[in-house]
Design a protein around this motif. Sequence first.
Motif, PDB file in Angstrom:
ATOM      1  N   PRO A  69       0.843  -1.203   0.000  1.00  0.00           N
ATOM      2  CA  PRO A  69       0.000   0.000   0.000  1.00  0.00           C
ATOM      3  C   PRO A  69       0.876   1.250   0.000  1.00  0.00           C
ATOM      4  CG  PRO A  69      -0.166  -1.166   2.114  1.00  0.00           C
ATOM      5  CD  PRO A  69       0.716  -1.978   1.215  1.00  0.00           C
ATOM      6  N   PRO A  70       0.296   2.381  -0.317  1.00  0.00           N
ATOM      7  CA  PRO A  70       1.116   3.603  -0.304  1.00  0.00           C
ATOM      8  C   PRO A  70       1.649   3.863   1.110  1.00  0.00           C
ATOM      9  CG  PRO A  70      -1.210   4.131  -0.632  1.00  0.00           C
ATOM     10  CD  PRO A  70      -1.094   2.648  -0.656  1.00  0.00           C
ATOM     11  N   PRO A  71       2.839   4.423   1.225  1.00  0.00           N
ATOM     12  CA  PRO A  71       3.399   4.716   2.555  1.00  0.00           C
ATOM     13  C   PRO A  71       2.458   5.630   3.347  1.00  0.00           C
ATOM     14  CG  PRO A  71       5.028   5.093   0.830  1.00  0.00           C
ATOM     15  CD  PRO A  71       3.725   4.838   0.149  1.00  0.00           C
ATOM     16  N   LYS A  72       2.520   5.484   4.666  1.00  0.00           N
ATOM     17  CA  LYS A  72       1.679   6.322   5.538  1.00  0.00           C
ATOM     18  C   LYS A  72       1.916   7.787   5.214  1.00  0.00           C
ATOM     19  CE  LYS A  72       0.859   3.192   9.261  1.00  0.00           C
ATOM     20  NZ  LYS A  72      -0.443   2.700   9.045  1.00  0.00           N
ATOM     21  N   GLY A  73       0.844   8.539   5.165  1.00  0.00           N
ATOM     22  CA  GLY A  73       0.932   9.963   4.863  1.00  0.00           C
ATOM     23  C   GLY A  73       0.891  10.275   3.379  1.00  0.00           C
ATOM     24  N   PRO A 106      -9.367   1.912  -2.568  1.00  0.00           N
ATOM     25  CA  PRO A 106      -8.243   2.471  -3.339  1.00  0.00           C
ATOM     26  C   PRO A 106      -6.904   1.801  -3.029  1.00  0.00           C
ATOM     27  CG  PRO A 106      -8.934   4.002  -1.636  1.00  0.00           C
ATOM     28  CD  PRO A 106      -9.955   2.893  -1.668  1.00  0.00           C
ATOM     29  N   ASN A 107      -6.650   1.452  -1.782  1.00  0.00           N
ATOM     30  CA  ASN A 107      -5.362   0.822  -1.446  1.00  0.00           C
ATOM     31  C   ASN A 107      -5.243  -0.577  -2.025  1.00  0.00           C
ATOM     32  OD1 ASN A 107      -4.493   3.081  -0.088  1.00  0.00           O
ATOM     33  ND2 ASN A 107      -5.079   2.325   1.935  1.00  0.00           N
ATOM     34  N   VAL A 108      -6.362  -1.267  -2.151  1.00  0.00           N
ATOM     35  CA  VAL A 108      -6.352  -2.619  -2.723  1.00  0.00           C
ATOM     36  C   VAL A 108      -6.043  -2.547  -4.209  1.00  0.00           C
ATOM     37  CG1 VAL A 108      -7.751  -4.669  -3.227  1.00  0.00           C
ATOM     38  CG2 VAL A 108      -7.925  -3.552  -0.988  1.00  0.00           C
ATOM     39  N   ALA A 158      -4.595  -7.963  -0.403  1.00  0.00           N
ATOM     40  CA  ALA A 158      -4.249  -7.461  -1.736  1.00  0.00           C
ATOM     41  C   ALA A 158      -3.307  -8.431  -2.447  1.00  0.00           C
ATOM     42  CB  ALA A 158      -3.613  -6.079  -1.631  1.00  0.00           C
ATOM     43  N   THR A 159      -2.415  -9.062  -1.712  1.00  0.00           N
ATOM     44  CA  THR A 159      -1.489 -10.037  -2.303  1.00  0.00           C
ATOM     45  C   THR A 159      -2.249 -11.250  -2.821  1.00  0.00           C
ATOM     46  OG1 THR A 159       0.255  -9.291  -0.814  1.00  0.00           O
ATOM     47  CG2 THR A 159       0.585 -11.420  -1.870  1.00  0.00           C
TER      48      THR A 159
END
Length: 182
Positions: A69-73, A106-108, A158-159
């Motif tokens: 997933p995108p890095p925090k922030g 969105p993160n998936v 997600a994997t």
Amino acid sequence: MFGRNAFSNDSSYNIRNSRGNLMTLGLFRSKIVYRSLTVVFLFLVTLTVSAQWSSPQEEGGLPAYNAAPPPKGTKLPPIFPKSELWGADAQNAYQTHAYELAAKIPNVIHQQPCYCYCDRMGHNSLHSCFENTHGAQCATCLKELYYSYQQHQKGKTATQIRAGIVKGEWKQVDLQAAASIN
């Protein structure tokens, strides 16, 4: 002397004339070579550019995706609003509904490849397809989105979802039926 000068002048005329013909012939050949090379170059460019639209079965390798997933922030680009879809992008309920579901995961979808090979257009994951109208126009993107959403609802990571996409399980999604998925 008169005959010699006439012969001499005639001979120099022939040499000059044959040089002119050779130069003209050389220019003509170089124009043909230049034009031929230009046509070959244009053909190769056209072939290369159109390769992104060839069928996925002819492709090889895994399309671009993000392994995590995108890095925090880090904020992902927004999913294109369903209210902005119109015309051919909103002819079917499954097109607009896909954007609703994409906004929920969105993160998936950020971690999923897209087998329409839109990474050649600069996309870096399935998420990119739904940042604009591309997703509404592409059955591959739509099926992968619905597959991802269904698998996420079943509790898969997600994997795990990506492994199913790579196996081609997304191809079984019926888009007409997908419009009712919640």
